[in-house]
Design an enzyme around this catalytic site. Sequence first.
Site, PDB file in Angstrom:
ATOM      1  CB  SER A  82       2.023  -2.211  -1.528  1.00  0.00           C
ATOM      2  OG  SER A  82       1.842  -1.395  -0.404  1.00  0.00           O
ATOM      3  CG  HIS A  87      16.724   5.132   5.882  1.00  0.00           C
ATOM      4  ND1 HIS A  87      16.017   6.252   5.063  1.00  0.00           N
ATOM      5  CD2 HIS A  87      17.208   4.688   6.554  1.00  0.00           C
ATOM      6  CE1 HIS A  87      16.734   6.706   6.525  1.00  0.00           C
ATOM      7  NE2 HIS A  87      17.361   6.192   6.963  1.00  0.00           N
ATOM      8  CB  CYS A 102      -1.543  -6.825  -3.388  1.00  0.00           C
ATOM      9  SG  CYS A 102      -2.443  -4.889  -4.141  1.00  0.00           S
TER      10      CYS A 102
END
Length: 145
Positions: A82, A87, A102
Amino acid sequence: MDSQDAEFLDLRFRFHMDGFSSSLGLHLIADFFDASALYDPSPAEETLRRAAIAANAQVLGINMRDFGQRAGFTGMALLAESHISVHTWPEHGYAAIDIFMCGDAVPQRSLEVLKSYFRPQRVDVQSIKRGLIGQSRHRLAAAGC
């Protein structure tokens, strides 16, 4: 077996016992307050790579964006499992961290690498199990999903 391996096995055991094995992945959302290293995306890029490797995840690519004039940056590691994203808001001493993985990946290991790099004074983490396989629709609705 060293202490890091023992910790990894303990994490895997706890995930299994609390039902992690019935979900497709784990999503960690972290807020880093009073953090450092919020300006320059160049060293942060290598940190994203190290965070993925620490979690036993495969890096497919990393993209960084410097907002210039010491205004912070955003970065994302695309993983086979994934992603990891960051930020930053240097003017607030804040970094928003998002880790979703995952398979056999252990996102908590990525979080530890990122904590070591950004050195936040306070960390708030939300942990969300994603893809609760085998759960009834009624139970998911009650959980707010």
